[in-house]
Design an enzyme around this catalytic site. Structure first.
Site, PDB file in Angstrom:
ATOM      1  N   TYR A 286      11.800  12.966  11.292  1.00 54.29           N
ATOM      2  CA  TYR A 286      11.299  12.756  10.468  1.00 54.29           C
ATOM      3  C   TYR A 286      11.947  12.644   8.874  1.00 54.29           C
ATOM      4  O   TYR A 286      11.956  12.505   8.285  1.00 54.29           O
ATOM      5  CB  TYR A 286       9.662  12.369  10.007  1.00 54.29           C
ATOM      6  CG  TYR A 286       8.582  12.208   8.879  1.00 54.29           C
ATOM      7  CD1 TYR A 286       8.363  10.505   8.889  1.00 54.29           C
ATOM      8  CD2 TYR A 286       8.499  12.579   8.220  1.00 54.29           C
ATOM      9  CE1 TYR A 286       7.531  10.965   7.875  1.00 54.29           C
ATOM     10  CE2 TYR A 286       8.062  12.756   6.903  1.00 54.29           C
ATOM     11  CZ  TYR A 286       7.714  11.024   6.873  1.00 54.29           C
ATOM     12  OH  TYR A 286       6.565  10.692   5.876  1.00 54.29           O
TER      13      TYR A 286
ATOM     14  N   SER B 236       9.425  12.690   1.204  1.00 55.08           N
ATOM     15  CA  SER B 236       8.607  13.736   1.589  1.00 55.08           C
ATOM     16  C   SER B 236       9.311  15.374   1.392  1.00 55.08           C
ATOM     17  O   SER B 236      10.277  15.503   1.056  1.00 55.08           O
ATOM     18  CB  SER B 236       8.025  13.014   2.605  1.00 55.08           C
ATOM     19  OG  SER B 236       7.911  14.422   3.630  1.00 55.08           O
TER      20      SER B 236
HETATM   21  P1  NAD Z   1       0.687   4.024   5.798  1.00 52.10           P
HETATM   22  O1  NAD Z   1       0.945   4.367   7.492  1.00 52.10           O
HETATM   23  O2  NAD Z   1      -0.303   4.607   5.036  1.00 52.10           O
HETATM   24  O3  NAD Z   1       1.487   3.535   5.418  1.00 52.10           O
HETATM   25  C1  NAD Z   1       2.860   2.335   5.448  1.00 52.10           C
HETATM   26  C2  NAD Z   1       2.848   1.218   5.021  1.00 52.10           C
HETATM   27  O4  NAD Z   1       3.796   0.719   5.400  1.00 52.10           O
HETATM   28  C3  NAD Z   1       2.178   0.424   5.819  1.00 52.10           C
HETATM   29  O5  NAD Z   1       1.329  -0.761   5.801  1.00 52.10           O
HETATM   30  C4  NAD Z   1       2.348  -0.382   7.352  1.00 52.10           C
HETATM   31  O6  NAD Z   1       2.409  -1.488   7.771  1.00 52.10           O
HETATM   32  C5  NAD Z   1       3.962  -0.224   7.286  1.00 52.10           C
HETATM   33  N1  NAD Z   1       5.278  -0.330   7.498  1.00 52.10           N
HETATM   34  C6  NAD Z   1       5.740   0.566   8.768  1.00 52.10           C
HETATM   35  N2  NAD Z   1       7.253  -0.101   8.848  1.00 52.10           N
HETATM   36  C7  NAD Z   1       7.443  -0.636   8.212  1.00 52.10           C
HETATM   37  C8  NAD Z   1       8.550  -2.067   8.287  1.00 52.10           C
HETATM   38  N3  NAD Z   1       9.094  -2.275   8.917  1.00 52.10           N
HETATM   39  N4  NAD Z   1       8.818  -3.040   7.323  1.00 52.10           N
HETATM   40  C9  NAD Z   1       7.766  -3.172   6.482  1.00 52.10           C
HETATM   41  N5  NAD Z   1       6.469  -2.266   6.298  1.00 52.10           N
HETATM   42  C10 NAD Z   1       5.961  -1.376   7.029  1.00 52.10           C
HETATM   43  O7  NAD Z   1       1.492   6.180   4.892  1.00 52.10           O
HETATM   44  P2  NAD Z   1       1.701   6.394   3.823  1.00 52.10           P
HETATM   45  O8  NAD Z   1       1.260   7.783   4.118  1.00 52.10           O
HETATM   46  O9  NAD Z   1       0.533   5.515   2.886  1.00 52.10           O
HETATM   47  O10 NAD Z   1       3.272   5.732   3.942  1.00 52.10           O
HETATM   48  C11 NAD Z   1       3.985   5.824   2.543  1.00 52.10           C
HETATM   49  C12 NAD Z   1       5.054   6.114   2.882  1.00 52.10           C
HETATM   50  O11 NAD Z   1       4.756   7.150   1.719  1.00 52.10           O
HETATM   51  C13 NAD Z   1       5.928   6.445   4.207  1.00 52.10           C
HETATM   52  O12 NAD Z   1       7.564   6.159   3.834  1.00 52.10           O
HETATM   53  C14 NAD Z   1       5.754   7.957   4.233  1.00 52.10           C
HETATM   54  O13 NAD Z   1       6.899   8.196   4.668  1.00 52.10           O
HETATM   55  C15 NAD Z   1       5.807   9.079   2.734  1.00 52.10           C
HETATM   56  N6  NAD Z   1       5.024   9.723   3.196  1.00 52.10           N
HETATM   57  C16 NAD Z   1       3.910   9.935   3.324  1.00 52.10           C
HETATM   58  C17 NAD Z   1       3.370  11.625   3.435  1.00 52.10           C
HETATM   59  C18 NAD Z   1       1.396  10.877   3.814  1.00 52.10           C
HETATM   60  O14 NAD Z   1       1.560  12.504   4.168  1.00 52.10           O
HETATM   61  N7  NAD Z   1       0.694   9.954   4.059  1.00 52.10           N
HETATM   62  C19 NAD Z   1       3.744  12.342   2.594  1.00 52.10           C
HETATM   63  C20 NAD Z   1       5.469  12.302   2.612  1.00 52.10           C
HETATM   64  C21 NAD Z   1       5.876  10.757   2.668  1.00 52.10           C
END
Ligand code: NAD
Length: 258
Positions: A157, A144
């Site tokens: 985080y 991130s």
């Molecule tokens: P999201 O919540 O839409 O998707 C995350 C998915 O991971 C969900 O489907 C959830 O069920 C699954 N998950 C959670 N814990 C789990 C576990 N223990 N085992 C298996 N699956 C699990 O969020 P997103 O934004 O799509 O996030 C995806 C990745 O991107 C994450 O690593 C997040 O930290 C990273 N990220 C997101 C953002 C943002 O702004 N959305 C920014 C930077 C990084």
């Protein structure tokens, strides 16, 4: 129009929603077979259905990436049922916001268990299979922008993501002789469940509601869709780019205290 099977097998963890689902779909649209896993099986199955509509085939599994034995068993099952993957996207993650002094031990543990240990488990289980196969491959880890932008409300985080950043750097050096690339993706704020449900444990109810409604209005005007991150992931695999910042509107970053 369904693309021809390009011969690649791609695994996406946390593929049931947000960036993970968009990434699975982007690879499927290129012609890759896709395996998605998620804590929530129904959402992973939905992603697999959508991938099968536009790509050569997909499968879904329920896996908790924080559980090392479960990830090992998943990797063995993928190898037996589909083959050793060419690309693994360690995407599963959980959001957390709160000041350092207000973050409990339990919250720290959950964030590190999923965001850091989940990536360790995925890299180890699938990296081992890829090295044994000896045909190269690519691992993509979701960090991130929080990994290098300090924030008052993201201590746990951001720490988990900074660790993923360095883990990826070390693994890249280790796996290069095996022709296995490692890319770290660093998105800013993307319009997914994680950001929509941010809790900001340092704020009062009123302040929180105000902040969340500001973020919602900002998204409505100019959200940053997960599809843009997915396109960067596909490109990173193609070009072997090691670190990929995916920038977003700086105003959004300021609103969220980054
Ligand atoms: P999201 O919540 O839409 O998707 C995350 C998915 O991971 C969900 O489907 C959830 O069920 C699954 N998950 C959670 N814990 C789990 C576990 N223990 N085992 C298996 N699956 C699990 O969020 P997103 O934004 O799509 O996030 C995806 C990745 O991107 C994450 O690593 C997040 O930290 C990273 N990220 C997101 C953002 C943002 O702004 N959305 C920014 C930077 C990084």
């Amino acid at each position: 129009h369904t693309p021809d099977d390009d011969g690649r097998l791609v695994v996406v963890t946390g593929g049931g929603s947000g960036i993970g689902r968009a990434t699975a779909l982007a690879f499927a649209a290129e012609g890759a077979r896709v395996v998605v896993c998620d804590l929530d099986l129904a959402s992973a199955e939905r992603t697999a259905e959508l991938c099968a509509l536009s790509g050569p085939g997909a499968a879904a599994y329920r896996v908790d990436v924080s559980d090392g034995a479960a990830v090992d068993a998943f990797a063995q099952r993928v190898a037996a049922e589909h083959g050793v993957p060419d690309v693994v996207v360690n995407n599963a993650g959980v959001g957390h916001s709160g000041t350092f002094l207000q973050t409990t031990e339990k919250e720290w543990q959950r964030v590190l268990d999923v965001n850091l240990w989940g990536v360790i488990h995925g890299c180890r289980a699938f990296g081992t299979l890829m090295v044994e196969r000896g045909e190269g491959g690519h691992i993509v880890n979701l960090a991130s922008a929080a990994a290098y932008l300090p924030s008052k409300v993201l201590a746990a985080y951001a720490t988990s993501k900074a660790a993923v950043f360095m883990l990826s750097d070390c693994l890249r050096a280790e796996l290069a002789p095996h022709r296995i690339g490692v890319s770290t993706i660093c998105p800013g704020i993307v319009d997914t469940n994680i950001t929509r449900t941010s809790t900001f444990s340092g704020l009062s109810g009123e302040e929180l509601a105000a902040k969340q409604s500001k973020v919602s209005r900002m998204y409505a005007r100019r959200g940053f869709p997960p599809q843009k991150v997915a396109a960067e992931i596909v490109k990173a695999v193609r070009t072997g780019k090691p670190v990929v910042p995916v920038t977003v509107e700086s105003k959004a970053a300021r609103l969220l205290g980054r």
